[in-house]
Design a protein around this motif. Structure first.
Motif, PDB file in Angstrom:
ATOM      1  N   GLY A  14       0.976  -1.317   0.098  1.00  0.00           N
ATOM      2  CA  GLY A  14       0.062  -0.039  -0.093  1.00  0.00           C
ATOM      3  C   GLY A  14       0.884   1.289   0.114  1.00  0.00           C
ATOM      4  O   GLY A  14       0.373   2.431   0.006  1.00  0.00           O
ATOM      5  N   ARG A  40      -0.570 -16.276  -4.842  1.00  0.00           N
ATOM      6  CA  ARG A  40      -1.752 -15.656  -4.323  1.00  0.00           C
ATOM      7  C   ARG A  40      -2.793 -15.483  -5.471  1.00  0.00           C
ATOM      8  O   ARG A  40      -2.266 -15.393  -6.871  1.00  0.00           O
ATOM      9  CB  ARG A  40      -1.476 -14.408  -3.783  1.00  0.00           C
ATOM     10  CG  ARG A  40      -1.415 -13.191  -4.667  1.00  0.00           C
ATOM     11  CD  ARG A  40      -1.629 -11.739  -3.811  1.00  0.00           C
ATOM     12  NE  ARG A  40      -1.310 -10.503  -4.265  1.00  0.00           N
ATOM     13  CZ  ARG A  40      -1.519 -10.054  -5.279  1.00  0.00           C
ATOM     14  NH1 ARG A  40      -2.399 -10.881  -6.143  1.00  0.00           N
ATOM     15  NH2 ARG A  40      -1.079  -8.799  -5.917  1.00  0.00           N
ATOM     16  N   ARG A  43      -6.137 -10.079  -8.366  1.00  0.00           N
ATOM     17  CA  ARG A  43      -6.963  -9.144  -8.017  1.00  0.00           C
ATOM     18  C   ARG A  43      -7.853  -8.962  -9.230  1.00  0.00           C
ATOM     19  O   ARG A  43      -7.318  -9.179 -10.379  1.00  0.00           O
ATOM     20  CB  ARG A  43      -6.375  -8.014  -7.421  1.00  0.00           C
ATOM     21  CG  ARG A  43      -5.618  -8.334  -6.072  1.00  0.00           C
ATOM     22  CD  ARG A  43      -4.871  -6.725  -5.493  1.00  0.00           C
ATOM     23  NE  ARG A  43      -4.213  -7.138  -4.545  1.00  0.00           N
ATOM     24  CZ  ARG A  43      -2.967  -6.546  -4.318  1.00  0.00           C
ATOM     25  NH1 ARG A  43      -2.283  -5.809  -5.069  1.00  0.00           N
ATOM     26  NH2 ARG A  43      -2.209  -6.744  -3.144  1.00  0.00           N
ATOM     27  N   TYR A  52       1.402 -10.271 -12.722  1.00  0.00           N
ATOM     28  CA  TYR A  52       2.180 -11.348 -11.990  1.00  0.00           C
ATOM     29  C   TYR A  52       2.125 -12.586 -12.989  1.00  0.00           C
ATOM     30  O   TYR A  52       1.110 -12.642 -13.924  1.00  0.00           O
ATOM     31  CB  TYR A  52       1.667 -11.800 -10.581  1.00  0.00           C
ATOM     32  CG  TYR A  52       2.161 -11.015  -9.557  1.00  0.00           C
ATOM     33  CD1 TYR A  52       3.499 -11.182  -8.959  1.00  0.00           C
ATOM     34  CD2 TYR A  52       1.343 -10.053  -9.034  1.00  0.00           C
ATOM     35  CE1 TYR A  52       3.669 -10.403  -7.860  1.00  0.00           C
ATOM     36  CE2 TYR A  52       1.503  -9.415  -7.823  1.00  0.00           C
ATOM     37  CZ  TYR A  52       2.882  -9.466  -7.413  1.00  0.00           C
ATOM     38  OH  TYR A  52       3.188  -8.552  -6.106  1.00  0.00           O
ATOM     39  N   ALA A  73      10.202 -16.337  -1.701  1.00  0.00           N
ATOM     40  CA  ALA A  73      10.073 -16.053  -0.058  1.00  0.00           C
ATOM     41  C   ALA A  73       8.447 -16.187  -0.076  1.00  0.00           C
ATOM     42  O   ALA A  73       7.467 -16.178  -0.934  1.00  0.00           O
ATOM     43  CB  ALA A  73      10.478 -14.517   0.202  1.00  0.00           C
ATOM     44  N   VAL A  75       5.543 -14.264   1.786  1.00  0.00           N
ATOM     45  CA  VAL A  75       5.090 -13.105   2.385  1.00  0.00           C
ATOM     46  C   VAL A  75       3.595 -13.182   2.424  1.00  0.00           C
ATOM     47  O   VAL A  75       2.883 -13.676   1.526  1.00  0.00           O
ATOM     48  CB  VAL A  75       5.327 -12.039   1.178  1.00  0.00           C
ATOM     49  CG1 VAL A  75       5.284 -10.680   1.597  1.00  0.00           C
ATOM     50  CG2 VAL A  75       6.943 -12.099   0.210  1.00  0.00           C
ATOM     51  N   TYR A  76       3.299 -12.642   3.749  1.00  0.00           N
ATOM     52  CA  TYR A  76       1.879 -12.885   4.108  1.00  0.00           C
ATOM     53  C   TYR A  76       1.575 -14.195   4.028  1.00  0.00           C
ATOM     54  O   TYR A  76       2.458 -15.032   4.560  1.00  0.00           O
ATOM     55  CB  TYR A  76       0.857 -12.031   3.517  1.00  0.00           C
ATOM     56  CG  TYR A  76       1.341 -10.271   3.369  1.00  0.00           C
ATOM     57  CD1 TYR A  76       1.900  -9.679   4.303  1.00  0.00           C
ATOM     58  CD2 TYR A  76       1.580  -9.842   2.043  1.00  0.00           C
ATOM     59  CE1 TYR A  76       2.412  -8.355   4.233  1.00  0.00           C
ATOM     60  CE2 TYR A  76       1.999  -8.489   1.931  1.00  0.00           C
ATOM     61  CZ  TYR A  76       2.461  -7.871   2.991  1.00  0.00           C
ATOM     62  OH  TYR A  76       2.969  -6.562   2.891  1.00  0.00           O
ATOM     63  N   THR A  82      10.987 -14.401  -7.950  1.00  0.00           N
ATOM     64  CA  THR A  82      11.852 -14.034  -9.325  1.00  0.00           C
ATOM     65  C   THR A  82      12.475 -14.910 -10.439  1.00  0.00           C
ATOM     66  O   THR A  82      13.244 -15.520  -9.615  1.00  0.00           O
ATOM     67  CB  THR A  82      12.960 -12.993  -8.946  1.00  0.00           C
ATOM     68  OG1 THR A  82      12.227 -11.732  -7.913  1.00  0.00           O
ATOM     69  CG2 THR A  82      13.270 -11.995 -10.187  1.00  0.00           C
ATOM     70  N   ILE A 101      10.363  -6.559  -4.746  1.00  0.00           N
ATOM     71  CA  ILE A 101      10.237  -7.962  -3.881  1.00  0.00           C
ATOM     72  C   ILE A 101      10.336  -7.255  -2.344  1.00  0.00           C
ATOM     73  O   ILE A 101      10.547  -6.331  -1.971  1.00  0.00           O
ATOM     74  CB  ILE A 101      11.479  -8.733  -3.987  1.00  0.00           C
ATOM     75  CG1 ILE A 101      12.847  -8.081  -4.014  1.00  0.00           C
ATOM     76  CG2 ILE A 101      11.443  -9.025  -5.638  1.00  0.00           C
ATOM     77  CD1 ILE A 101      14.219  -8.942  -4.359  1.00  0.00           C
ATOM     78  N   ARG A 136      -7.356   2.031  -2.650  1.00  0.00           N
ATOM     79  CA  ARG A 136      -7.154   0.887  -3.714  1.00  0.00           C
ATOM     80  C   ARG A 136      -8.427  -0.123  -4.119  1.00  0.00           C
ATOM     81  O   ARG A 136      -8.636  -0.370  -5.196  1.00  0.00           O
ATOM     82  CB  ARG A 136      -5.841   0.015  -3.378  1.00  0.00           C
ATOM     83  CG  ARG A 136      -5.484  -0.766  -4.577  1.00  0.00           C
ATOM     84  CD  ARG A 136      -4.076  -1.130  -4.573  1.00  0.00           C
ATOM     85  NE  ARG A 136      -3.919  -2.197  -3.346  1.00  0.00           N
ATOM     86  CZ  ARG A 136      -2.794  -2.879  -2.967  1.00  0.00           C
ATOM     87  NH1 ARG A 136      -1.721  -2.477  -3.495  1.00  0.00           N
ATOM     88  NH2 ARG A 136      -2.868  -3.908  -2.027  1.00  0.00           N
TER      89      ARG A 136
HETATM   90  N1  LIG Z   1      10.689 -11.964  -2.384  1.00  0.00           N
HETATM   91  C1  LIG Z   1       9.677 -11.726  -3.097  1.00  0.00           C
HETATM   92  N2  LIG Z   1       8.460 -10.456  -2.842  1.00  0.00           N
HETATM   93  C2  LIG Z   1       7.813 -10.459  -3.640  1.00  0.00           C
HETATM   94  C3  LIG Z   1       7.831 -10.668  -4.990  1.00  0.00           C
HETATM   95  N3  LIG Z   1       6.882 -10.189  -5.826  1.00  0.00           N
HETATM   96  C4  LIG Z   1       6.046  -9.118  -4.830  1.00  0.00           C
HETATM   97  N4  LIG Z   1       6.573  -9.427  -3.741  1.00  0.00           N
HETATM   98  C5  LIG Z   1       6.245  -8.987  -2.443  1.00  0.00           C
HETATM   99  O1  LIG Z   1       5.215  -9.398  -1.880  1.00  0.00           O
HETATM  100  C6  LIG Z   1       4.486  -8.318  -1.095  1.00  0.00           C
HETATM  101  C7  LIG Z   1       3.103  -8.497  -1.613  1.00  0.00           C
HETATM  102  O2  LIG Z   1       3.003  -8.127  -2.921  1.00  0.00           O
HETATM  103  P1  LIG Z   1       1.326  -8.185  -3.249  1.00  0.00           P
HETATM  104  O3  LIG Z   1       0.571  -9.346  -3.040  1.00  0.00           O
HETATM  105  O4  LIG Z   1       1.243  -7.810  -4.849  1.00  0.00           O
HETATM  106  O5  LIG Z   1       0.872  -7.039  -2.677  1.00  0.00           O
HETATM  107  P2  LIG Z   1       0.893  -5.364  -2.868  1.00  0.00           P
HETATM  108  O6  LIG Z   1       2.222  -4.768  -2.444  1.00  0.00           O
HETATM  109  O7  LIG Z   1       0.021  -4.858  -1.685  1.00  0.00           O
HETATM  110  O8  LIG Z   1       0.587  -4.913  -4.145  1.00  0.00           O
HETATM  111  C8  LIG Z   1       5.040  -7.279  -1.556  1.00  0.00           C
HETATM  112  O9  LIG Z   1       5.851  -6.896  -0.385  1.00  0.00           O
HETATM  113  C9  LIG Z   1       6.000  -7.629  -2.638  1.00  0.00           C
HETATM  114  O10 LIG Z   1       7.036  -6.715  -2.772  1.00  0.00           O
HETATM  115  C10 LIG Z   1       8.923 -11.592  -5.326  1.00  0.00           C
HETATM  116  O11 LIG Z   1       8.984 -11.980  -6.484  1.00  0.00           O
HETATM  117  N5  LIG Z   1       9.772 -12.166  -4.401  1.00  0.00           N
END
Ligand SMILES: Nc1nc2c(ncn2[C@@H]2O[C@H](COP(=O)(O)OP(=O)(O)O)[C@@H](O)[C@H]2O)c(=O)[nH]1
Ligand SMILES: Nc1ncnc2c1ncn2[C@@H]1O[C@H](COP(=O)(O)OP(=O)(O)O)[C@@H](O)[C@H]1O
Length: 204
Positions: A14, A40, A43, A52, A73, A75-76, A82, A101, A136
């Motif tokens: 955000g 994930r 959206r 993505y 990784a 995340v959440y 990548t 990332i 958003r």
């Molecule tokens: N390590 C890693 N983190 C990623 C990658 N792509 C996205 N993220 C991270 O995942 C988190 C969530 O991304 P997203 O679900 O698109 O939510 P948004 O950041 O709210 O748009 C963010 O911190 C991104 O930077 C990746 O390829 N590798």
């Protein structure tokens, strides 16, 4: 031929990183963003292969097993990664590449690519961060709460980054990002000129 440079951009959900990066690459020559793979759900407004590559956990795990990721990784509650080949192809073509990332991925990339440049983007305040996630209009209240809980922990990693900027006024933050890219490009050109001069001295 010179290879491109790797830029990492991280921020809590955000803070505005995707909007800033979209505008930055639209305005800047020879700069591309790497499209990540994620498990994930997409959206409403997102497109597979544009925002993505949306894949199943099985496909993601298979890619890990085949060492297809430069970094990956959790995340959440989802996996993100990548693709190694795409990034290497861009760099070999002389293009600078942005990786959007999280801090865990940033750590992995820094270890392999110490010469990369990393940027952390902060929101002006926690209240503004929540407001932006709500405005958003893409995530439900549970997902927003989950991201807000993680935001402070994510932001605590900012000292690991080379540059820190606050995305308060969008155009100011965009300008600052452009300055970081220009400064690093100038530095790279100068280093190459110095190297060339050194080589000429050695030959003479
Ligand atoms: N390590 C890693 N983190 C990623 C990658 N792509 C996205 N993220 C991270 O995942 C988190 C969530 O991304 P997203 O679900 O698109 O939510 P948004 O950041 O709210 O748009 C963010 O911190 C991104 O930077 C990746 O390829 N590798
Ligand atoms: N400087 C800004 N001022 C106000 N709103 C912004 C600013 N930067 C981004 N936004 C808005 O905030 C929301 C989150 O931005 P987004 O780029 O999706 O963030 P992130 O990729 O970091 O999760 C979007 O609705 C976007 O239009």
């Amino acid at each position: 031929m010179t290879t491109g440079k790797l830029y990492i951009i991280s921020a809590p959900s955000g803070a505005g990183k995707t909007s800033l990066v979209k505008q930055l690459i639209a305005d800047t020559d020879k700069l591309v963003v790497s499209i990540s793979h994620t498990t994930r759900a997409s959206r409403n407004a997102e497109q597979n292969g544009v925002d993505y590559f949306f894949v199943t956990v099985e496909v993601f795990q298979d890619m890990i097993a085949h060492q297809a990721f430069l970094e990956h990784a959790q995340v959440y509650d989802n996996f993100y990664g990548t693709a190694r080949q795409t990034v290497e192809d861009y760099l070999v073509q002389g293009l600078d590449v942005i990786l959007e990332i999280d801090w865990q991925g940033a750590r992995q990339v820094r270890q392999m690519w110490p010469e990369c440049v990393s940027i952390f983007i902060l929101p002006p305040s926690i209240a503004v961060l929540r407001q932006r996630l709500q405005n958003r209009g893409q995530d439900n209240v549970e997902i927003i709460d989950r991201r807000m809980q993680a935001a402070v922990a994510e932001m605590s990693h900012y000292p690991e980054f080379d540059y820190l900027l606050v995305n308060d006024d969008f155009n100011t933050a965009l300008q600052q990002l452009k300055c970081i890219i220009s400064a690093n490009r100038l530095l790279q050109t100068r280093q190459q000129q110095e190297l060339l001069a050194l080589l000429q001295d050695l030959v003479n």
